[in-house]
Design an enzyme around this catalytic site. Structure first.
Site, PDB file in Angstrom:
ATOM      1  N   GLU A 257       0.885  -1.163   0.000  1.00  0.00           N
ATOM      2  CA  GLU A 257       0.000   0.000   0.000  1.00  0.00           C
ATOM      3  C   GLU A 257       0.925   1.214   0.000  1.00  0.00           C
ATOM      4  OE1 GLU A 257      -2.151   0.957   3.515  1.00  0.00           O
ATOM      5  OE2 GLU A 257      -3.717   1.985   2.414  1.00  0.00           O
ATOM      6  N   CYS A 291      -2.895   8.370   3.433  1.00  0.00           N
ATOM      7  CA  CYS A 291      -2.623   7.909   2.059  1.00  0.00           C
ATOM      8  C   CYS A 291      -3.855   8.003   1.178  1.00  0.00           C
ATOM      9  CB  CYS A 291      -2.022   6.518   2.043  1.00  0.00           C
ATOM     10  SG  CYS A 291      -2.590   5.469   3.366  1.00  0.00           S
ATOM     11  N   GLU A 388       2.757  13.505  -4.114  1.00  0.00           N
ATOM     12  CA  GLU A 388       1.990  13.504  -2.870  1.00  0.00           C
ATOM     13  C   GLU A 388       2.618  14.497  -1.878  1.00  0.00           C
ATOM     14  OE1 GLU A 388       2.087   9.691  -0.854  1.00  0.00           O
ATOM     15  OE2 GLU A 388       0.008   9.956  -0.235  1.00  0.00           O
TER      16      GLU A 388
END
Ligand code: ADP
Length: 410
Positions: A257, A291, A388
């Site tokens: 992940e 996330c 990100e």
């Protein structure tokens, strides 16, 4: 240094290997600090490859016994662990807030979420059914039986230190696997507290091993050791790629992940207030360090200005502070590197023509606090469009057509 816990036994500063709480072989430790204040909270052992080998060996020894337990016994233990997490929610939340920084209300929310994996998999433990598949020859049957994969390794991040551990460990334990867990160095205390509760719930020695210390040494052994059959990792894309490569020689199963760049899309016909309140949660939960958090806001031309104005207005009202102070909505970022990245993304966007309509700078509280920020007129070449940010920054991009929004999102 001590946290004011109702149950001080939850604060552990030791490795959990084969049911024993131990120091590192070297005696060395790592500091755990409160990101809101910089205060030293605890020291945890700095373990390396040798301790990791022993933890893996303990998990391998515990495997046959745990796997052989009746499903309902494993289920009962996981259910007890759920009950214990709920019973100790205040202490667990205080540990999270102290080492991670998120507001106490969010920390409690995380414990409920983390505990829900124990509840869910305690129920699933009893329903690991097989099946029978039609065969390609007459008179034959193909029975399918599920079996535990073996020893698992779980490497978890600092942003959801409880939930990312239980989400990996609960299904493993439910299936009859044993494991070795390595929490992030910034937030080891939450995992260790859950280790205490796992013991109290009745998980046998060796089923739950927890290692703190050198990420590369522990990760190197977890990925190279042939006894480990599965790695579950949540963290950065860069480290995920390294771990995948390290797992290749021993052909481990992996679940990765990694980073995200989620778009939050607002069309002209959206209800403005619903869109703004959803945006505040999607962006600012955990100070943007999530996330699945929205990294980019794509807003259609007709509603764009009204959305930007309302989002900026609400963003300016968000109370920034130490997570244990009542009313805090935005806590600190995890560390100095996180603040530096946020600053770089804002500076880069502004240099390319973006305008700051809320926040934009480090917060007056100092340390790792950053003002919740809204940027408008952000060009698509800005780094924040494709990287990100992992911080409390909402960059708004304008679009005209649905096709354009989908292309931008993808
Ligand atoms: P983040 O940028 O979110 O801190 P990382 O990928 O650096 O993400 O960290 C996620 C987890 O991976 C943490 O538990 C960290 O200690 C661990 N980690 C970092 N580097 C390594 C490595 N080389 N091998 C194994 N684990 C690592």
């Amino acid at each position: 240094m001590a946290l004011p816990l109702n149950d001080p036994g939850l604060l552990r500063q030791a490795l959990l290997i084969d049911g024993q709480w131990l120091p590192a072989d070297s005696g060395e430790t790592l500091e755990v600090r409160n990101p809101a204040t910089g205060a030293l909270i605890a020291h945890v052992p700095k373990a390396g490859a040798a301790e990791t080998r022993r933890a893996i060996a303990a998990a391998a020894r515990a495997l046959p016994g745990w796997r052989a337990r009746l499903a309902k016994e494993r289920s009962g233990i996981l259910r007890t662990l759920y009950d214990l997490m709920i019973a100790h929610i205040d202490d667990l939340a205080l540990i999270i807030t102290s080492e991670q920084g998120k507001p106490l209300a969010e920390a409690k929310g995380e414990i409920l979420y983390a505990a829900s994996f124990m509840a869910w998999y305690s129920e699933e433990a009893c329903r690991i059914n097989g099946s029978v598949i039609p065969a390609n020859l007459p008179g034959r049957r193909i029975p399918v039986q599920k079996a535990p994969v073996g020893v698992f390794a779980a490497i978890t991040p600092w942003n959801f230190p409880a939930a990312m551990m239980t989400r990996k460990a609960a299904p493993g334990w439910a299936a009859g696997c044993t494991g070795v867990i390595k929490p992030a160095s910034q937030t080891p205390l939450t995992a260790l507290a859950l280790g205490v509760l796992a013991e109290r719930a009745g998980l046998p020695p060796g089923v739950c091993n927890i290692l703190t210390g050198s990420a590369s040494a522990i990760g190197g052994e977890l990925t190279a050791n042939p006894e480990v059959r599965k790695l579950s990792f949540t963290g950065s894309t860069e480290i995920g790629a390294v771990l995948l490569a390290q797992c290749a020689p021993t052909i481990k199963r992996t679940s990765m992940e990694l980073g995200g760049n989620a778009p939050f899309i607002v069309f002209d016909d959206a209800d403005l207030e619903t869109a703004v309140s959803a945006a505040l949660i999607a962006k600012y939960r955990n100070s943007g360090q999530s996330c699945i958090g929205a990294n980019r806001f794509l807003v259609q031309a007709g509603i764009h200005d009204a959305f930007v104005a309302r989002l900026a207005e609400e963003t300016d009202k968000l109370p920034v502070g130490i997570g244990t102070q009542p009313g805090t909505a935005i806590g600190p970022l995890i560390d100095a590197a996180a603040v530096a990245k946020v600053e770089e993304h804002v500076a880069d966007a502004v240099a390319q023509g973006a305008r700051i309509v809320a926040g934009g700078e480090r917060h007056a509280l100092g340390g790792t606090f950053f003002q919740p920020t809204v940027l408008r007129d952000v060009p698509r070449q800005a780094r924040i469009f494709s990287e990100e940010t992992f911080g409390p920054v909402a960059p708004v991009f304008r679009f005209d057509t649905e096709a354009e929004a989908i292309a931008m999102a993808n």
